[in-house]
Design an enzyme around this catalytic site. Sequence first.
Site, PDB file in Angstrom:
ATOM      1  N   LYS A 193     -10.951 -48.317  16.953  1.00 33.94           N
ATOM      2  CA  LYS A 193     -12.279 -48.773  16.552  1.00 33.94           C
ATOM      3  C   LYS A 193     -13.293 -48.638  17.676  1.00 33.94           C
ATOM      4  CE  LYS A 193     -10.519 -51.795  12.964  1.00 33.94           C
ATOM      5  NZ  LYS A 193     -11.098 -50.981  11.893  1.00 33.94           N
ATOM      6  N   LYS A 288      -5.966 -45.615  -0.088  1.00 30.88           N
ATOM      7  CA  LYS A 288      -6.092 -46.991  -0.543  1.00 30.88           C
ATOM      8  C   LYS A 288      -7.537 -47.308  -0.896  1.00 30.88           C
ATOM      9  CE  LYS A 288      -4.604 -51.641   0.827  1.00 30.88           C
ATOM     10  NZ  LYS A 288      -3.991 -52.450   1.901  1.00 30.88           N
ATOM     11  N   LYS A 291     -13.384 -50.924   0.938  1.00 35.23           N
ATOM     12  CA  LYS A 291     -14.817 -51.192   0.960  1.00 35.23           C
ATOM     13  C   LYS A 291     -15.536 -50.307   1.975  1.00 35.23           C
ATOM     14  CE  LYS A 291     -14.127 -55.468   2.039  1.00 35.23           C
ATOM     15  NZ  LYS A 291     -14.351 -56.906   2.323  1.00 35.23           N
TER      16      LYS A 291
END
Length: 424
Positions: A193, A288, A291
């Site tokens: 990240k 998957k 969002k």
Amino acid sequence: MGRALLSHFLIVSNSSPRLVSSLSRGGLPSKYCKTPGLIRQNRNLATHNGCGFRCYCNVSLSEPTAPVASSSSVKKRIVSGVQPTGSIHLGNYLGAIKNWIALQPFCDLMLQNSYETLFFIVDLHAITLPYDTQQLSKATRETAAIYLACGIDNSKASVFVQSHVRAHVELMWLLSSATPIGWLNKMIQFKEKSHKAGGENVGVALLTYPVLMASDILLYQSDFVPVGEDQKQHLELTRELAERVNYLYGGRKWKKLGGRGGAIFKVPEPLIPPAGARVMSLTDGLSKMSKSAPSDQSRINLLDPKDVIANKIKRCKTDSSAGLEFDNLERPECNNLLSIYQLISGKTKGEVAEECQNMNWGTFKPLLTDALIEHLHPIQVRYEEIMSDSAYLDKVLADGAAKAADIADATLNNVYQAMGFLRR
């Protein structure tokens, strides 16, 4: 904790923990200096106290094993958290929320009210990456409302906002003083990240949020922590950190300071749930539902209007093979849509397979659309009722925070005492 939906269920006990005594050699044991690795699975967890813990962690397609009521008067706690970021979609609901809701009556009826549940909106975890300050408060309220609308019973569960219980942050700071920087530098999610977010320009919180996750868990003296694949490393850090703090400050050292002695924290055991409702994207049956996917077409949001749901199902990716079937690796979209229909309708896999085996997509898609709309409509109606009654929602969150603070403060006070702070 995860960077999207947090679906860990922490099964915790308010009984006093025992001190871990597996020390390897003089000085600080080497086990407290190692890099947290993969979770050590306990094969006996599924039958702990005679209870089928598996059914707590996933949408099971078979009947759960009836648990045996505990003879102990000590209640255990189940704690779960979710980030107030983005919209909650069908994958979140079928993969975690539906289980949480199903667990309430299951515990009440089968375990004779032997469980106490807490649920919190982890707004502190939502700020580790750039975010919209104008939306955080709104998203927090909306997330709480949608979980209540899904069926969380606030008469049985304490629902609160993480930042409203200050012990989470205070314990994180205390734990940070005992956390080797090397442990955090080797966190896989931080590497991934931070690279995506711009390397050295990311905030320190992205590095240290696993310590906050540890605080969230250890505050409530967790016995078991069901975790997903992406959270194994973070739970291992929590376990190692609990053991490290117990060794550095617990036992006789704590007793000499006037404390109880023994372990400060219970070391949580991992509970890796079996494969459950893994809902895939509507545009790619191998990915998957998420969002974070750029296209809203890839997911069904719980608050999508009827026409939007119908349009998404109409346009979702399918194949040109005849008939519909489960478990064909060459037809991932077919398996995904049948699985969604099975979970939404409440039918068994066999019933769905028999019902749909000779259908074509033109027949099945309207069937799935109607089932989705029928299932989600009561949730959407209840959500609007809750959001229109701000006084009710505020009271639910305030009452939940007060109950949670009583539990968390007891742990925090022990940590302050064991670490030698002047008592308040």
